[in-house]
Write an enzyme that holds these catalytic residues in place. Structure first.
Site, PDB file in Angstrom:
ATOM      1  N   GLY A 177       0.829  -1.191   0.000  1.00  0.00           N
ATOM      2  CA  GLY A 177       0.000   0.000   0.000  1.00  0.00           C
ATOM      3  C   GLY A 177       0.865   1.243   0.000  1.00  0.00           C
ATOM      4  O   GLY A 177       2.044   1.208   0.373  1.00  0.00           O
ATOM      5  N   CYS A 178       0.290   2.365  -0.407  1.00  0.00           N
ATOM      6  CA  CYS A 178       1.088   3.589  -0.500  1.00  0.00           C
ATOM      7  C   CYS A 178       1.597   4.040   0.865  1.00  0.00           C
ATOM      8  O   CYS A 178       2.779   4.345   1.028  1.00  0.00           O
ATOM      9  CB  CYS A 178       0.295   4.691  -1.199  1.00  0.00           C
ATOM     10  SG  CYS A 178      -1.283   5.106  -0.449  1.00  0.00           S
ATOM     11  N   TYR A 179       0.714   4.070   1.861  1.00  0.00           N
ATOM     12  CA  TYR A 179       1.152   4.485   3.198  1.00  0.00           C
ATOM     13  C   TYR A 179       2.115   3.476   3.838  1.00  0.00           C
ATOM     14  O   TYR A 179       3.144   3.872   4.404  1.00  0.00           O
ATOM     15  CB  TYR A 179      -0.046   4.699   4.116  1.00  0.00           C
ATOM     16  CG  TYR A 179      -0.829   5.970   3.868  1.00  0.00           C
ATOM     17  CD1 TYR A 179      -0.212   7.212   3.869  1.00  0.00           C
ATOM     18  CD2 TYR A 179      -2.214   5.925   3.683  1.00  0.00           C
ATOM     19  CE1 TYR A 179      -0.951   8.380   3.669  1.00  0.00           C
ATOM     20  CE2 TYR A 179      -2.956   7.079   3.490  1.00  0.00           C
ATOM     21  CZ  TYR A 179      -2.318   8.315   3.486  1.00  0.00           C
ATOM     22  OH  TYR A 179      -3.050   9.459   3.295  1.00  0.00           O
TER      23      TYR A 179
END
Length: 310
Positions: free
Chosen positions: A115-117
């Protein structure tokens, strides 16, 4: 022979970015379904089973459905959804996560894109835990602000389309305050944390780019740890890695302006270490493109590893 690549969900934000990155590659045959049949289950199944590598850019349930279509044992998958990120028989697609992670990705049949985070959180936290500088029970608090493209096409439309009834000019929106954001389990799992971190995300009124902070009270650690040690640990962990860089420590007392958009268009992630020795406090910051290393760039990096086999 060219590697046949099928992007299931290529019309979405991540799919379009991947397609753009692969344009002009002479070693790949990236093929598509006609728009009229892209959601047809039978045609999708045929496309999936005819590919060497399938990249899934779909909502979670649709990604699980796509995997269920696979009948050809030679098909390999990169899933950009969150459906399989903590599934044990899928390899986690963060090549810099551990010394042998890139090898695992290169030889895997099923790879789950981070995921990006979590990309930024793990880039900071994982080395500190793995190198035993910070104990796994440390109560991390992770704060990040992302451009609105990270929330997908619906959120993009809310920010960019004045005709949308939900159109907003709000500069920053905080969310996830139930402390149950879906990325927490991913961070906890792959950083091997023994205590659930607090994760506080925000969306800013700009299209893309992430700025993340992880604060560490050095005085709360069981062993004496300096800001310099934190920096050396991160620097050593990522030595030789193309896609993760650690900036020089510099003057710890000097203020620094970090621009969340400064890595846009780049498929890497840049880490900064700041601290105050008098107060025994340290902050590690990550800056990266949520559509680059945080999504499409990582998918292409994983694809290249899987094709090369190393």
């Amino acid at each position: 022979m060219k590697t046949k690549v099928y992007i299931d969900g290529e019309a979405g934000t991540t799919g379009l970015q991947i397609r753009s990155r692969l344009a002009g590659r002479s070693d790949l045959d990236v093929f598509s379904l006609p728009e009229a049949v892209r959601k047809n289950g039978q045609r999708r199944a045929e496309a999936i089973n005819s590919a060497d590598v399938v990249i899934l850019c779909l909502p979670d349930d649709a990604a699980r459905e796509a995997v269920s279509f696979i009948a050809n044992p030679a098909v390999r998958v990169i899933d950009a959804s969150s459906a399989h990120r903590v599934t044990p028989d899928w390899v986690y697609g963060f090549a810099e996560l551990s010394p042998d992670q890139s090898r695992k990705i290169a030889t895997a049949r099923f790879v789950s894109n981070p995921g990006c985070y979590p990309t930024g959180a793990l880039a900071i936290v994982k080395p500190l835990i793995a190198c035993k500088l910070v104990p796994s029970v440390y109560p991390f608090c992770i704060h990040a602000v992302s451009g609105y493209s990270g929330a997908g096409s619906q959120m993009i439309d809310q920010y960019e389309n004045p005709e949308n009834s939900a159109y907003t000019k709000t500069p920053i929106i905080g969310y996830g305050l139930s402390l149950e954001h879906k990325h927490i389990k991913e961070i906890e799992c792959h950083a091997e944390l023994a205590r659930r971190p607090i994760f506080l995300p925000m969306i800013g009124r700009y299209r893309q780019g992430i700025l993340m902070y992880v604060g560490i009270h050095l005085s709360a650690l069981p062993d004496a740890v300096s800001v310099q040690q934190v920096h050396r640990t991160l620097e050593g962990y990522y030595d030789g890695h193309q896609h993760v860089s650690v900036t020089p420590l510099g003057d710890l007392r000097a203020p620094d302006n970090l621009d969340a958009e400064s890595m846009n268009g780049n498929d890497g992630i840049r880490l900064h270490v700041f601290g105050n020795d008098e107060y025994r406090q340290c902050v590690v910051a990550a800056v990266y493109d949520n559509l680059g290393k945080g999504a499409s760039g990582a998918a292409v990096q994983n694809l290249d590893l899987m094709i090369s086999g190393s």
